[in-house]
Design a protein around this motif. Structure first.
Motif, short mmCIF file in Angstrom:
data_model
loop_
_atom_site.label_atom_id
_atom_site.label_comp_id
_atom_site.label_asym_id
_atom_site.label_seq_id
_atom_site.Cartn_x
_atom_site.Cartn_y
_atom_site.Cartn_z
N THR A 74 0.85 -1.19 0.00
CA THR A 74 0.00 0.00 0.00
C THR A 74 0.89 1.24 0.00
OG1 THR A 74 -0.12 0.22 2.41
CG2 THR A 74 -1.75 -1.23 1.34
N ILE A 75 0.32 2.36 -0.40
CA ILE A 75 1.08 3.61 -0.42
C ILE A 75 1.55 3.97 0.98
CG2 ILE A 75 0.82 6.11 -0.74
CD1 ILE A 75 -0.85 5.50 -3.22
N ARG A 76 0.70 3.72 1.98
CA ARG A 76 1.09 4.03 3.36
C ARG A 76 2.29 3.19 3.78
NH1 ARG A 76 -3.70 3.45 5.91
NH2 ARG A 76 -4.13 5.66 5.47
N GLU A 77 2.25 1.91 3.51
CA GLU A 77 3.39 1.04 3.81
C GLU A 77 4.65 1.55 3.12
OE1 GLU A 77 2.53 -3.59 4.19
OE2 GLU A 77 1.49 -2.74 2.47
N PHE A 78 4.50 1.88 1.85
CA PHE A 78 5.63 2.30 1.04
C PHE A 78 6.29 3.55 1.60
CE2 PHE A 78 7.26 5.01 -2.40
CZ PHE A 78 8.19 4.17 -2.98
N ILE A 79 5.51 4.59 1.86
CA ILE A 79 6.08 5.87 2.30
C ILE A 79 6.71 5.74 3.69
CG2 ILE A 79 5.51 8.24 2.99
CD1 ILE A 79 3.49 8.30 0.70
N ILE A 80 6.00 5.09 4.61
CA ILE A 80 6.54 4.95 5.96
C ILE A 80 7.83 4.14 5.96
CG2 ILE A 80 6.11 4.02 8.26
CD1 ILE A 80 4.49 6.53 7.60
N ALA A 81 7.84 3.03 5.21
CA ALA A 81 9.03 2.17 5.19
C ALA A 81 10.20 2.85 4.50
CB ALA A 81 8.70 0.86 4.49
N VAL A 82 9.96 3.47 3.34
CA VAL A 82 11.04 4.07 2.57
C VAL A 82 11.65 5.28 3.29
CG1 VAL A 82 11.60 5.31 0.42
CG2 VAL A 82 10.20 3.24 0.35
N THR A 83 10.83 6.03 4.00
CA THR A 83 11.36 7.23 4.66
C THR A 83 11.95 6.97 6.03
OG1 THR A 83 9.12 7.75 5.47
CG2 THR A 83 9.83 8.83 3.45
N LEU A 84 11.58 5.87 6.67
CA LEU A 84 12.03 5.65 8.05
C LEU A 84 13.06 4.53 8.20
CD1 LEU A 84 8.75 6.16 10.12
CD2 LEU A 84 10.50 7.83 9.49
N LEU A 85 12.91 3.42 7.48
CA LEU A 85 13.83 2.30 7.68
C LEU A 85 15.26 2.61 7.26
CD1 LEU A 85 11.62 -0.78 6.71
CD2 LEU A 85 12.35 -0.08 8.98
N PRO A 86 15.51 3.09 6.05
CA PRO A 86 16.89 3.43 5.70
C PRO A 86 17.47 4.54 6.56
CG PRO A 86 15.52 3.28 3.74
CD PRO A 86 14.60 3.30 4.91
N VAL A 87 16.59 5.47 6.99
CA VAL A 87 17.05 6.56 7.86
C VAL A 87 17.53 6.02 9.19
CG1 VAL A 87 16.27 8.58 9.17
CG2 VAL A 87 15.63 8.32 6.76
N GLY A 88 16.79 5.06 9.74
CA GLY A 88 17.20 4.46 11.01
C GLY A 88 18.57 3.83 10.91
N PHE A 89 18.81 3.10 9.81
CA PHE A 89 20.13 2.49 9.61
C PHE A 89 21.20 3.56 9.46
CE2 PHE A 89 23.59 1.14 6.92
CZ PHE A 89 23.98 -0.05 7.51
N SER A 90 20.90 4.59 8.66
CA SER A 90 21.87 5.66 8.43
C SER A 90 22.25 6.36 9.72
CB SER A 90 21.31 6.68 7.43
OG SER A 90 21.05 6.08 6.17
N PHE A 91 21.27 6.59 10.59
CA PHE A 91 21.55 7.26 11.86
C PHE A 91 22.48 6.42 12.73
CE2 PHE A 91 17.60 10.24 12.19
CZ PHE A 91 18.09 10.95 11.12
N ILE A 92 22.24 5.12 12.77
CA ILE A 92 23.10 4.24 13.56
C ILE A 92 24.52 4.27 12.99
CG2 ILE A 92 23.54 1.84 14.23
CD1 ILE A 92 20.47 1.44 14.20
N TRP A 93 24.63 4.18 11.67
CA TRP A 93 25.93 4.22 10.99
C TRP A 93 26.66 5.52 11.32
CZ3 TRP A 93 28.14 1.05 6.92
CH2 TRP A 93 29.23 1.63 6.27
#
Length: 502
Positions: free
Chosen positions: A337-356
């Motif tokens: 769904t669009i909601r799944e897509f936007i939330i996942a794309v904007t938050l999951l890679p960001v979470g990894f990037s912040f840890i890195w």
């Protein structure tokens, strides 16, 4: 219709290739004039329109999250009976992988140290400057960047998987101009997409090869020269072009797996030996400051020169990468769904990037303090050596230094391989399986553009590539603003039609 489509494809290909060749020719024969022109364009865009870059990204954030939380968020990226091609775990893993680019390896230490020494506000070299530096790094690599990719990916995924239109940026404008997406207007949009992608990738290729060259000099004393950098670029170009043309899926998968394992391995190693408690304290403080200043930082322009040199450059760079990364996240998200897509794309890679970033940046600050400023000195001398200077302060440097070069190589090869594929798609009418000949052309073209500019203009050509990337991103930014309205219009019509059928 087939002949028309083929003609349209050739128009986009020939025009895009001609623009790239003209840029290279101008840079080769008139390097001084090219530098002057590019710098003037850069100065004009940043001074006159720096505010527009900031406002545009703010609009993308509002548009993306507005759509996600609205009723339109339930609409599927695909037909109603389509199901996700990948499990949640596989999908999350691929989105995480999308966040591990060459940029994170290049800037994760250099940028926080540079902001620490010369912050946009206050004095450098203080505890406050350190906190500001980490907040800024999170800002540049956080939600703002991935919202740009999410908008590009949403347009591609929605109009391809749900509406059956070509896998092209121009398809996103169908609600506004209809079949004219197949005419001159659509071609112009796709040409600008190609142009932005070419220089966005070329910039990364130049930066990555420069870091490898300086790493070789830092470790083994092999002098970093334009010739050395060009050889490295040629080597990487051959690898990712052969992989793209021959379809060496197993080899590329092995490279991707190596990148992931090396990335995770380096994170754990640096976390353990870079000062765990210091890194955790730094991460917690930086995350709090980032969230607290999210809105204000988005539109902050008190130090215009600094904003133009850093934030505007980053926003332009992310916009230039939007066709490429958008295509990647779109292709793996069919059936979501669009909601799944936007939330996942904007938050999951960001979470990894912040840890890195927290691990690398925090360790750099901690080790710099313990070493009496060794990392600061390295960054001041040549910021491309920041990673190696930091690793030198930890054990097993004889092993981690060459492995860092391997990480840089595999990080870039994976991204360049995908970008080559995307360029071939954009210049073949959105064909999701473009010809080997076309993939080979764009692979060679990307490497050749960068090599020729560096051989003629030296490492100063990297600055020209960066400013060219910003210039290329400007018209595409305007395209993305209109794209937001077009997506909204299409979703509104789609939702109303669905509501009538219920």
């Amino acid at each position: 219709m087939s002949n028309t489509n083929n003609s349209s494809n050739r128009t986009v290909l020939y025009t895009s290739a001609s623009i790239a060749l003209l840029f290279v020719a101008f840079g080769m024969f008139f390097p001084v004039q090219m530098s002057e022109v590019v710098n003037k364009v850069f100065a004009f865009l940043t001074i006159k329109f720096g505010w527009l870059y900031l406002l545009s990204v703010a609009v993308f954030i509002v548009a993306a999250f507005g759509i996600a939380v609205s009723s339109y968020g339930k609409i599927k990226l695909g037909k109603e009976d389509d199901v996700p091609e990948f499990t949640n775990f596989q999908w999350f893993a691929m989105l995480f992988g999308g966040g591990m680019g060459i940029g994170l390896v290049f800037w994760s230490i250099a940028e926080p140290i540079m902001h620490y020494l010369a912050p946009p506000i206050g004095d450098g070299g203080t505890a406050e400057a350190m906190s500001t530096a980490m907040r800024i790094v999170f800002f540049h690599w956080g939600i703002h960047a991935w919202v740009i990719f999410a908008i590009g990916g949403l347009a591609l995924a929605y109009f391809q998987f749900r509406k059956g239109l070509p896998f092209l940026i121009s398809s996103a404008f169908y609600p506004l101009i209809g079949d004219r997406i197949y005419g001159p207007i659509g071609k112009a949009i796709d040409i600008l997409s190609v142009f932005a992608t070419i220089f966005g990738v070329a910039t990364s290729l130049g930066l990555g090869s420069s870091q490898i060259a300086t790493g070789l000099e830092y470790i083994w004393g092999i002098r970093s020269t334009p010739g050395t950098i060009s050889i490295i670029i040629a080597f990487m170009t051959v690898i990712f072009t052969l992989a793209t043309v021959s379809g060496l899926h197993k080899a590329m998968q092995a490279a991707a797996n190596l990148k992931i394992w090396l990335s995770v391995g380096f994170m754990i190693f640096i976390f353990l030996f870079g000062g765990m408690v210091y890194i955790l304290n730094n991460f917690t403080s930086a995350l709090g400051a980032y969230l607290q200043n999210f809105v204000g930082q988005t539109l902050w322009m008190d130090n215009i020169d600094w904003v133009n040199g850093w934030t505007v450059f980053y926003w332009a760079w992310w916009i230039a990468w939007a066709p490429f990364v958008g295509q990647f996240v779109a292709r793996v998200s069919k059936g979501r769904t669009i909601r799944e897509f936007i939330i996942a794309v904007t938050l999951l890679p960001v979470g990894f990037s912040f840890i890195w970033l927290a691990i690398y940046g925090g360790a750099a600050f901690n080790l710099d303090k313990l070493s009496g400023g060794a990392i600061q000195a390295a960054v001041n001398a040549d910021y491309t050596t920041a990673l190696f200077a930091t690793l030198k302060q930890m054990p097993f440097y004889f092993l981690t230094a060459p492995l860092a070069i391997v990480l840089i190589v595999v990080s870039f090869i994976g991204a360049a391989n995908s970008a080559t594929y995307v360029l071939a798609m954009l210049t073949s009418g959105g064909d999701m399986n473009p010809s080997q000949k076309l993939r080979g052309f764009w692979g060679i073209a990307q490497g050749a553009i960068t090599i020729m500019l560096i051989l003629v203009g030296g490492t100063a050509a990297l600055k020209a590539l960066q400013t060219a990337s910003i210039a290329a991103a400007f018209p595409f930014m305007l395209i993305m603003l209109v794209m937001c309205f077009s997506i909204y219009k299409a979703l509104k019509e789609d939702y109303e039609e669905e509501s009538k059928n219920v």
